[in-house]
Design a protein around this motif. Structure first.
Motif, short mmCIF file in Angstrom:
data_model
loop_
_atom_site.label_atom_id
_atom_site.label_comp_id
_atom_site.label_asym_id
_atom_site.label_seq_id
_atom_site.Cartn_x
_atom_site.Cartn_y
_atom_site.Cartn_z
N TYR A 4 0.93 -1.16 0.08
CA TYR A 4 0.12 -0.16 -0.05
C TYR A 4 0.91 1.27 0.05
CZ TYR A 4 -4.55 -1.99 -0.03
OH TYR A 4 -5.66 -2.56 -0.53
N GLN A 5 2.17 1.17 0.50
CA GLN A 5 2.83 2.56 0.79
C GLN A 5 3.63 2.65 -0.83
OE1 GLN A 5 3.52 4.73 2.70
NE2 GLN A 5 4.88 5.79 1.35
N ALA A 6 3.48 1.39 -1.68
CA ALA A 6 4.03 1.56 -2.79
C ALA A 6 3.10 2.23 -3.83
CB ALA A 6 4.56 0.21 -3.45
N ILE A 7 1.79 1.77 -3.59
CA ILE A 7 0.47 2.22 -4.30
C ILE A 7 0.46 3.93 -3.96
CG2 ILE A 7 -2.04 2.52 -4.54
CD1 ILE A 7 -1.81 -0.53 -3.93
N SER A 44 -3.76 10.94 -4.33
CA SER A 44 -2.95 10.04 -3.75
C SER A 44 -4.10 9.14 -2.89
CB SER A 44 -1.85 10.62 -2.82
OG SER A 44 -2.62 11.40 -1.67
N GLN A 45 -3.80 7.81 -2.45
CA GLN A 45 -4.43 6.76 -1.78
C GLN A 45 -3.61 6.39 -0.55
OE1 GLN A 45 -6.30 3.90 -3.99
NE2 GLN A 45 -5.61 2.29 -2.27
N THR A 46 -4.42 6.42 0.44
CA THR A 46 -3.82 5.88 1.85
C THR A 46 -4.86 4.78 2.23
OG1 THR A 46 -5.03 7.29 3.40
CG2 THR A 46 -2.89 8.10 2.68
N VAL A 79 -8.34 6.28 1.90
CA VAL A 79 -8.88 7.55 1.85
C VAL A 79 -8.18 7.86 0.41
CG1 VAL A 79 -8.79 10.13 2.60
CG2 VAL A 79 -9.16 8.08 4.18
N PHE A 80 -8.92 8.50 -0.59
CA PHE A 80 -8.35 8.99 -1.78
C PHE A 80 -8.35 10.64 -1.96
CE2 PHE A 80 -8.91 10.49 -6.14
CZ PHE A 80 -7.49 10.17 -6.76
#
Length: 161
Positions: free
Chosen positions: A42-45, A87-89, A113-114
């Motif tokens: 998810y960090q890479a995304i 960005s997305q988290t 969250v986008f």
């Protein structure tokens, strides 16, 4: 003491039936490694790191994003096409992981969250199940199923209408 043929048969069956395996326990190292694989992915995304997005996915990876099946290549291309749009988290919680040899699966809740480049953030909640395969000592993602949870209904109006 002499046993009847019936008693001998019961003893033979009882002795030849394998005992059930002990309940599965998840070695803490495996559970941590699986969780870390997801956090890193998810960090890479979030940072649009194409190598970081693709590297933990097996060659046979398939994701079911609600009802849409996507291959590894289609998913990576789709994520990278969003570069510059926002960005997305992801916040992962309630992981329930089971390990059987070199295969593991976990079910979790994912609050994403986008945040668009312009506009208000959008929150998405998912219930997800991920299947992992240990390849050369590394837990890799082989199957991913994400079911979007509907946002809660707004509260009912109170007072006169």
């Amino acid at each position: 003491m002499r046993l009847s043929h019936y008693a001998v048969a019961i003893l033979l069956v009882a002795c030849s039936t394998p005992a059930p395996p002990p309940p599965a326990s998840v070695p803490q190292d495996d559970a941590r490694a699986i969780h870390q694989t997801l956090l890193d992915w998810y960090q890479a995304i979030h940072t649009f790191d194409s190598a970081g997005i693709a590297s933990p996915l097996t060659p046979t990876f398939l994701i079911l994003e609600d009802t849409l099946p996507l291959s590894k290549e289609a998913l990576v291309a789709g994520i990278l096409s969003g570069r510059g749009l926002g960005s997305q988290t992801a916040e992962l919680r309630d992981l329930n992981t089971r390990v059987r040899g070199d295969v593991a699966w976990t079910t979790l809740r994912n609050h994403e969250v986008f945040t668009p480049a312009t506009g208000k953030p959008d929150t998405l909640d998912f219930l997800e199940t991920i299947v992992f395969e240990r390849i050369e000592g590394r837990w890799m993602i082989d199957r991913y199923h994400a079911a979007r949870l509907d946002p809660p209904a707004p509260p009912a109006p109170t007072g006169p209408r």
